[in-house]
Design a protein around this motif. Structure first.
Motif, PDB file in Angstrom:
ATOM      1  N   TRP A  99      52.987  -2.884  20.308  1.00 15.08           N
ATOM      2  CA  TRP A  99      53.609  -1.864  19.468  1.00 15.08           C
ATOM      3  C   TRP A  99      54.679  -2.488  18.572  1.00 15.08           C
ATOM      4  O   TRP A  99      55.498  -3.279  19.035  1.00 15.08           O
ATOM      5  CB  TRP A  99      54.268  -0.785  20.326  1.00 15.08           C
ATOM      6  CG  TRP A  99      53.289   0.040  21.099  1.00 15.08           C
ATOM      7  CD1 TRP A  99      52.958  -0.103  22.413  1.00 15.08           C
ATOM      8  CD2 TRP A  99      52.500   1.126  20.600  1.00 15.08           C
ATOM      9  NE1 TRP A  99      52.004   0.829  22.774  1.00 15.08           N
ATOM     10  CE2 TRP A  99      51.713   1.601  21.675  1.00 15.08           C
ATOM     11  CE3 TRP A  99      52.387   1.747  19.352  1.00 15.08           C
ATOM     12  CZ2 TRP A  99      50.824   2.660  21.538  1.00 15.08           C
ATOM     13  CZ3 TRP A  99      51.504   2.804  19.221  1.00 15.08           C
ATOM     14  CH2 TRP A  99      50.732   3.251  20.292  1.00 15.08           C
ATOM     15  N   TYR A 100      54.660  -2.098  17.299  1.00 18.32           N
ATOM     16  CA  TYR A 100      55.760  -2.476  16.415  1.00 18.32           C
ATOM     17  C   TYR A 100      56.981  -1.627  16.749  1.00 18.32           C
ATOM     18  O   TYR A 100      56.863  -0.444  17.079  1.00 18.32           O
ATOM     19  CB  TYR A 100      55.395  -2.235  14.947  1.00 18.32           C
ATOM     20  CG  TYR A 100      54.387  -3.197  14.389  1.00 18.32           C
ATOM     21  CD1 TYR A 100      54.662  -4.554  14.284  1.00 18.32           C
ATOM     22  CD2 TYR A 100      53.153  -2.729  13.943  1.00 18.32           C
ATOM     23  CE1 TYR A 100      53.733  -5.428  13.757  1.00 18.32           C
ATOM     24  CE2 TYR A 100      52.217  -3.604  13.407  1.00 18.32           C
ATOM     25  CZ  TYR A 100      52.508  -4.954  13.322  1.00 18.32           C
ATOM     26  OH  TYR A 100      51.584  -5.807  12.799  1.00 18.32           O
ATOM     27  N   ARG A 101      58.139  -2.215  16.651  1.00 16.67           N
ATOM     28  CA  ARG A 101      59.359  -1.425  16.717  1.00 16.67           C
ATOM     29  C   ARG A 101      59.574  -0.717  15.383  1.00 16.67           C
ATOM     30  O   ARG A 101      59.022  -1.118  14.363  1.00 16.67           O
ATOM     31  CB  ARG A 101      60.546  -2.326  17.049  1.00 16.67           C
ATOM     32  CG  ARG A 101      60.581  -2.744  18.513  1.00 16.67           C
ATOM     33  CD  ARG A 101      61.659  -3.769  18.774  1.00 16.67           C
ATOM     34  NE  ARG A 101      61.910  -3.920  20.199  1.00 16.67           N
ATOM     35  CZ  ARG A 101      61.129  -4.627  21.018  1.00 16.67           C
ATOM     36  NH1 ARG A 101      60.069  -5.248  20.553  1.00 16.67           N
ATOM     37  NH2 ARG A 101      61.429  -4.706  22.317  1.00 16.67           N
ATOM     38  N   LEU A 405      52.135 -11.530  12.655  1.00 17.94           N
ATOM     39  CA  LEU A 405      52.041 -10.180  13.204  1.00 17.94           C
ATOM     40  C   LEU A 405      52.578 -10.127  14.634  1.00 17.94           C
ATOM     41  O   LEU A 405      53.233  -9.156  15.026  1.00 17.94           O
ATOM     42  CB  LEU A 405      50.597  -9.691  13.162  1.00 17.94           C
ATOM     43  CG  LEU A 405      49.998  -9.501  11.758  1.00 17.94           C
ATOM     44  CD1 LEU A 405      48.554  -9.018  11.864  1.00 17.94           C
ATOM     45  CD2 LEU A 405      50.821  -8.533  10.933  1.00 17.94           C
ATOM     46  N   ARG A 406      52.316 -11.146  15.415  1.00 21.78           N
ATOM     47  CA  ARG A 406      52.867 -11.187  16.768  1.00 21.78           C
ATOM     48  C   ARG A 406      54.386 -11.270  16.711  1.00 21.78           C
ATOM     49  O   ARG A 406      55.097 -10.567  17.443  1.00 21.78           O
ATOM     50  CB  ARG A 406      52.293 -12.380  17.534  1.00 21.78           C
ATOM     51  CG  ARG A 406      52.695 -12.400  19.005  1.00 21.78           C
ATOM     52  CD  ARG A 406      51.976 -13.512  19.749  1.00 21.78           C
ATOM     53  NE  ARG A 406      52.531 -14.807  19.423  1.00 21.78           N
ATOM     54  CZ  ARG A 406      53.575 -15.368  20.046  1.00 21.78           C
ATOM     55  NH1 ARG A 406      54.180 -14.714  21.034  1.00 21.78           N
ATOM     56  NH2 ARG A 406      54.008 -16.553  19.707  1.00 21.78           N
ATOM     57  N   ASN A 411      60.684  -9.069  15.836  1.00 22.67           N
ATOM     58  CA  ASN A 411      61.604  -9.698  14.886  1.00 22.67           C
ATOM     59  C   ASN A 411      61.655  -8.818  13.642  1.00 22.67           C
ATOM     60  O   ASN A 411      60.693  -8.779  12.862  1.00 22.67           O
ATOM     61  CB  ASN A 411      61.132 -11.111  14.543  1.00 22.67           C
ATOM     62  CG  ASN A 411      62.092 -11.857  13.620  1.00 22.67           C
ATOM     63  OD1 ASN A 411      62.581 -11.305  12.629  1.00 22.67           O
ATOM     64  ND2 ASN A 411      62.354 -13.130  13.923  1.00 22.67           N
ATOM     65  N   GLY A 412      62.759  -8.111  13.448  1.00 19.96           N
ATOM     66  CA  GLY A 412      62.841  -7.147  12.356  1.00 19.96           C
ATOM     67  C   GLY A 412      62.773  -7.781  10.981  1.00 19.96           C
ATOM     68  O   GLY A 412      62.192  -7.207  10.056  1.00 19.96           O
ATOM     69  N   PRO A 444      58.296 -13.819  18.600  1.00 22.56           N
ATOM     70  CA  PRO A 444      59.155 -12.620  18.638  1.00 22.56           C
ATOM     71  C   PRO A 444      60.450 -12.872  19.402  1.00 22.56           C
ATOM     72  O   PRO A 444      60.491 -13.631  20.364  1.00 22.56           O
ATOM     73  CB  PRO A 444      58.276 -11.575  19.343  1.00 22.56           C
ATOM     74  CG  PRO A 444      57.231 -12.355  20.057  1.00 22.56           C
ATOM     75  CD  PRO A 444      57.012 -13.608  19.289  1.00 22.56           C
ATOM     76  N   LEU A 445      61.506 -12.201  18.943  1.00 27.21           N
ATOM     77  CA  LEU A 445      62.819 -12.335  19.568  1.00 27.21           C
ATOM     78  C   LEU A 445      63.039 -11.298  20.656  1.00 27.21           C
ATOM     79  O   LEU A 445      63.958 -11.444  21.465  1.00 27.21           O
ATOM     80  CB  LEU A 445      63.920 -12.192  18.496  1.00 27.21           C
ATOM     81  CG  LEU A 445      63.864 -13.198  17.336  1.00 27.21           C
ATOM     82  CD1 LEU A 445      64.963 -12.876  16.319  1.00 27.21           C
ATOM     83  CD2 LEU A 445      64.000 -14.619  17.849  1.00 27.21           C
TER      84      LEU A 445
END
Length: 464
Positions: A99-101, A405-406, A411-412, A444-445
């Motif tokens: 899921w994207y934030r 994408l991952r 990571n905004g 990703p962070l």
């Protein structure tokens, strides 16, 4: 004596044709739009646009171009009930990597029924006294030579034929364009062409949203996962004007979405990677019509800009140049940006000047490049999409985009950069900036979300 005003004929009265007509009128031309159908007086369906039943959104890169061509257009759409949806703030999306934030806004979209959007644009364009409309007539061929196009032959609904002479002819007749054949008929070489057909089939149905969810509800997008065993199952729930949702489900060869109402909702609940869309439909959404199905979804591009020779006074735009898989929602934005590019060339060179058509065609080719690369970079991996399979370039790009994408799930900054390119606010080169490459390598962070990022209020409003 009266000053001579150059004339132009635009073939096709859909979005690409109307916006290009406006662009040419702004450059000082008298424009005649030739349209095969009788255009409706209001936001109603028309025969030549069967894909209008599916979800449509105008990405912000296209919306800005639309507003520059037609000042006040966005205000008209907003007044008609179209929302301005910030990305990714008001989108709940499941990517192949999770899921994207819902990050702070960078780009935006305008989700609307296609009938409404076309009606608003049509009204603004045809209010321009420099633009005339000929309905229920279609082009049968170009006049002139391989060096200079002088006009077009048209046949009306009563079979009467006539020739319209023009200083510029624009083909905006969409996927059914015969421009490539017309050019070879004038003695020019064959146009380079590529097709990538994912085999995706679309099925859509309109719904009345639950009353509490008719304002401010987010877009919901369940993306396919090309790494999985399926062949492209996904879906979009798009809130549009008048408190409606349009739900589009799609699937590839062997996984086509059903056309029967009961099976449609079952597919949304049980056939996708997550049941969220099906659960939302079961929470009080009211069906408003039957299921519409479309199978014409191949990406197809004619590289007119690469032709070794190009005739004066001819430009091809819209789907006639680059028809895209509708799942990416880029067709309308590309049409608006291409019309703006044509306007800029006409303003700089002057209609009728030597070499203008070739320069305009090259400008159109540049505007479609990013959307083409995004669509083909994903669709080429579907089984049977091309005879030769993905190229080395396709594989390298897909691997890098997959990393992006991952990373974007946690990571905004990267998510906003990807969204800006998707919305055609920036070119694809923005994804190759050193800071973005480093972030993609790092990954990703934040950890992967375990559930859809709906707020508790959104869940209650939708009956979940």
């Amino acid at each position: 004596m009266t000053e001579h005003r150059p004339s132009a004929v635009v073939l096709g009265g859909s979005l690409a044709g109307l916006l290009t007509a406006r662009a040419l009128a702004a450059g000082g031309a008298r424009v005649t739009v030739v349209e095969r159908d009788a255009l409706p007086d209001g936001p109603a369906p028309r025969k030549g646009l069967p894909q209008a039943r599916h979800v449509h959104q105008l990405w912000s890169g296209g919306a800005r171009a639309l507003e520059e061509l037609l000042p006040g257009a966005i205000g008209r759409l907003r007044a008609a009930g179209v929302s301005r949806v910030p990305m990714t703030t008001d989108m709940v999306a499941l990517s192949p990597y999770g899921w994207y934030r819902r990050w702070a806004e960078s780009a935006f979209m305008l989700p609307a029924s296609r009938d409404l959007l076309d009606w608003v644009v049509r009204g603004l364009v045809l209010a321009d006294g420099r633009i005339a409309l000929v309905e229920r007539a279609e082009a049968t061929g170009l006049t002139g030579t391989g060096g200079v196009v002088t006009g077009v032959r048209i046949r009306a609904h009563d079979s009467a034929e006539r020739t319209l002479t023009a200083d510029l002819v624009v083909d905006a007749t969409g996927r059914g364009s015969r421009a490539a054949g017309w050019l070879t008929g004038l003695g020019l070489p064959a146009v380079e062409r590529r097709e990538v057909d994912s085999g995706l089939v679309y099925a859509s149905r309109p719904y009345r949203a639950p009353e509490a969810a008719r304002a401010g509800f987010p877009v919901v997008n369940i993306e396919p996962d090309p790494r999985g065993s399926g062949t492209g199952r996904g879906g979009v729930l798009m809130p549009v004007e008048d408190g409606k949702w349009i739900v589009t489900l799609f699937g590839g060869r062997g996984d086509e979405p059903p056309s029967l109402p009961g099976e449609f909702e079952r597919y949304a609940r049980d056939g996708l990677r997550h049941p969220l869309i099906g659960e939302l439909l079961g929470g009080g959404a009211e069906p408003l019509g039957e299921v519409a199905v479309t199978r014409t979804t191949a990406n197809r591009r004619h590289f007119f800009e690469r032709m070794p020779v190009w005739p004066e006074n001819l430009v091809v735009v819209g789907d006639a140049v680059c028809a895209l898989n509708p799942v990416y929602g880029h067709g309308m934005a590309v049409a608006a940006r291409s019309a703006l590019a044509v306007r800029d060339v006409v303003r700089r060179r002057g209609l009728g000047s030597r070499g203008l058509a070739r320069e305009a065609q090259q400008a159109v080719g540049r505007t479609v490049r990013a959307a083409w690369d995004l669509a083909v970079g994903a669709d080429v991996f579907y089984p049977g999409a091309t005879e030769e399979g993905p190229t080395l370039r396709d594989r390298v790009l897909a691997a890098y985009v997959g990393r992006l994408l991952r990373t974007a799930t946690g990571n905004g900054r990267v998510a906003r950069r990807v969204t800006d390119v998707t919305a055609l606010e920036r070119g694809a080169e923005a994804l190759l900036a050193p800071s973005v490459v480093v972030a993609a390598v790092a990954g990703p962070l934040k950890p992967t979300l375990a559930a859809p990022p709906l707020t508790s209020e959104e869940r209650r409003s939708a009956g979940l």
